[in-house]
Design an enzyme around this catalytic site. Structure first.
Site, short mmCIF file in Angstrom:
data_model
loop_
_atom_site.label_atom_id
_atom_site.label_comp_id
_atom_site.label_asym_id
_atom_site.label_seq_id
_atom_site.Cartn_x
_atom_site.Cartn_y
_atom_site.Cartn_z
N ASP A 1 -13.86 -35.42 16.84
CA ASP A 1 -12.64 -35.28 18.16
C ASP A 1 -13.07 -33.20 17.66
O ASP A 1 -13.33 -32.84 16.77
CB ASP A 1 -11.29 -35.66 18.52
CG ASP A 1 -11.01 -35.01 19.55
OD1 ASP A 1 -10.82 -34.61 20.16
OD2 ASP A 1 -11.01 -35.96 20.51
N ARG B 1 -9.13 -49.60 16.16
CA ARG B 1 -8.14 -48.29 17.06
C ARG B 1 -6.65 -49.54 16.88
O ARG B 1 -5.90 -47.86 16.94
CB ARG B 1 -8.64 -47.88 18.04
CG ARG B 1 -10.11 -46.67 17.55
CD ARG B 1 -9.23 -45.35 17.32
NE ARG B 1 -8.46 -44.66 18.28
CZ ARG B 1 -7.89 -44.56 18.57
NH1 ARG B 1 -6.27 -44.95 17.16
NH2 ARG B 1 -6.45 -43.84 19.37
N ARG C 1 -13.77 -46.50 23.70
CA ARG C 1 -13.01 -48.00 24.72
C ARG C 1 -13.58 -49.05 25.30
O ARG C 1 -13.39 -49.77 25.15
CB ARG C 1 -11.94 -47.25 25.26
CG ARG C 1 -11.02 -46.42 24.11
CD ARG C 1 -9.83 -45.55 24.94
NE ARG C 1 -9.75 -44.54 25.26
CZ ARG C 1 -9.66 -43.86 26.67
NH1 ARG C 1 -8.34 -44.91 27.19
NH2 ARG C 1 -9.73 -43.24 27.49
N ARG D 1 -20.08 -40.43 23.77
CA ARG D 1 -19.04 -41.67 23.65
C ARG D 1 -19.41 -43.28 23.76
O ARG D 1 -18.75 -43.89 23.72
CB ARG D 1 -18.05 -40.93 24.76
CG ARG D 1 -17.21 -40.56 24.76
CD ARG D 1 -16.11 -40.47 25.08
NE ARG D 1 -15.25 -39.29 26.00
CZ ARG D 1 -15.22 -39.32 27.62
NH1 ARG D 1 -15.59 -40.03 28.46
NH2 ARG D 1 -14.98 -37.99 28.21
N TYR E 1 -8.43 -25.60 26.03
CA TYR E 1 -7.11 -26.48 25.13
C TYR E 1 -5.96 -26.01 24.70
O TYR E 1 -5.23 -26.09 25.46
CB TYR E 1 -8.16 -27.95 24.62
CG TYR E 1 -8.31 -28.73 24.83
CD1 TYR E 1 -7.72 -29.63 25.99
CD2 TYR E 1 -10.03 -28.84 25.42
CE1 TYR E 1 -8.73 -30.70 26.27
CE2 TYR E 1 -10.79 -29.97 25.18
CZ TYR E 1 -10.19 -30.82 26.60
OH TYR E 1 -10.39 -32.13 26.49
#
Length: 368
Positions: free
Chosen positions: A87, A51, A42, A38, A165
């Site tokens: 992703d 984004r 963010r 990552r 998921y």
């Protein structure tokens, strides 16, 4: 170079820094290479700005946006590798499932799989070149724009992690709905895991064809399984992916290092080190020296500083890195965190981590 040339997976700029690739293969390096899971995330203000106001998966489907986000951390830090911004849940989408990124909640499947008959709703044959071409285009564009600075890593989620998921409908603490399938519907579970494996193999091969120079497989939910379930529902598929990808690449005369990161699967280190991957990624719950002993020099290791150590002052980060490097030794080692960077982390401390790895490993000199 014309704009059209940037979309063709050929004539890429020459690689200038192959430290990461050499470490992955267990070769000598002048310093320990470092990158962060990552690292395009963010915690970077420029990431948040790029984004802003844009749907997450719309961003994933824009090669230009993915390329920009992948390159941003390289402008700030001397990382030794980049990982394409994407992703793991693009694969369930390719199988026909609706996945949304909900603010404050994370990935959400409005219609998760509930019973084995729901498998019939999935796309039986997935043409990855059609369904996931936006990822391949992003990789090709990034390989050109990165200008050979560092290698580019492609990746995929592993079958069990994706399955959990798809059944849970999002994140979960217990994964009890997905595990219920393993105990109540083992045959249907294997059917789904095999279906996912087939798509993942084609997806990873497509990434290499597009320009990926290494591959990482994320088994993020390994730790929710016990050793017996891991050996039945995760490990065989992880091995199958690596073996099939390697066999196909061998036919084409290509040799691409592969990394497996099975988070919290400390009970499976020995098995993972004999699974056709060059590198085993480690989370922070594993002692470096113990990991070396248990993997017996069969593989390179990657990891494994606790991401929360980045909240420490810079001097303390440097001490933690030094101790970690001493535990792993210099050869066959790629420094990383034991998981991804968190959104509230200070970019300056990320820089301190990268600098400490380079500085301390250069001072280590010859192999310890």
């Amino acid at each position: 170079m014309s704009k059209d040339d940037l979309i063709l997976p050929k004539d890429f700029p020459q690689l200038l820094n192959d430290t990461f690739l050499r470490a992955a293969r267990g070769e000598d390096t002048e310093h320990v290479p470092v990158w962060c899971m990552r690292q395009a995330g963010r915690y970077l203000p420029e990431f948040r700005k790029t984004r802003e106001g844009r749907d997450f998966f719309d961003t994933c489907r824009s090669p230009e946006a993915c390329c920009e986000l992948t390159l941003q951390p390289l402008r700030r830090f001397p990382f030794d590798a980049a990982i394409i911004f994407s992703d793991i849940l693009v694969i369930p989408q390719a199988l026909g499932m609706n996945v949304q990124m909900v603010a404050g909640k994370g990935p959400t499947f409005p219609e998760p799989l509930k019973e084995p008959e729901d498998l019939q709703q999935l796309q039986a044959k997935v043409d990855v070149s059609k369904e996931l071409d936006y990822v391949f285009k992003a990789i090709t564009l990034t390989r050109h724009k990165i200008e050979g600075k560092v290698p580019l890593i492609g990746f995929s989620g592993a079958p069990w992690t994706l399955m959990s998921y798809m059944i849970e409908g999002g994140g979960s603490n217990t994964h009890s709905k997905a595990k219920r399938w393993l105990y109540r519907h083992p045959e249907a579970s294997h059917m789904l895991l095999k279906m996912l494996t087939d798509v993942i193999v084609q997806y990873l091969l497509g990434q290499v064809a597009a320009g990926a120079q290494a591959l990482q497989v994320f088994e993020s939910h390994a730790g929710i399984l016990g050793p017996v379930e891991f050996k039945e529902f995760s490990l065989p598929y992880l091995r199958d992916i690596a073996r099939r990808v390697k066999d196909k690449l061998k036919e084409a005369g290509e040799d691409i290092p592969m990394i497996v990161f099975a988070k919290d699967a400390h009970y499976a280190l020995e098995d993972l080190s004999q699974s056709h991957y060059e590198v085993v990624g480690l989370d922070w719950t594993i002692d470096p020296q113990s990991a070396r002993e248990r993997t017996g020099g069969k593989v390179s290791l990657q990891g494994n500083m606790d991401p929360c150590a980045l909240y420490a002052p810079k001097e303390r980060i440097s001490q933690i890195v030094k101790k970690m490097l001493e535990g792993f030794g210099k050869k066959g080692y790629i420094a990383n965190l034991g998981h991804g960077l968190y959104p509230d982390m200070d970019p300056e401390n990320v820089g301190a981590f990268v600098d400490a790895v380079h500085q301390h490993s250069k001072q280590m000199g010859a192999q310890i």
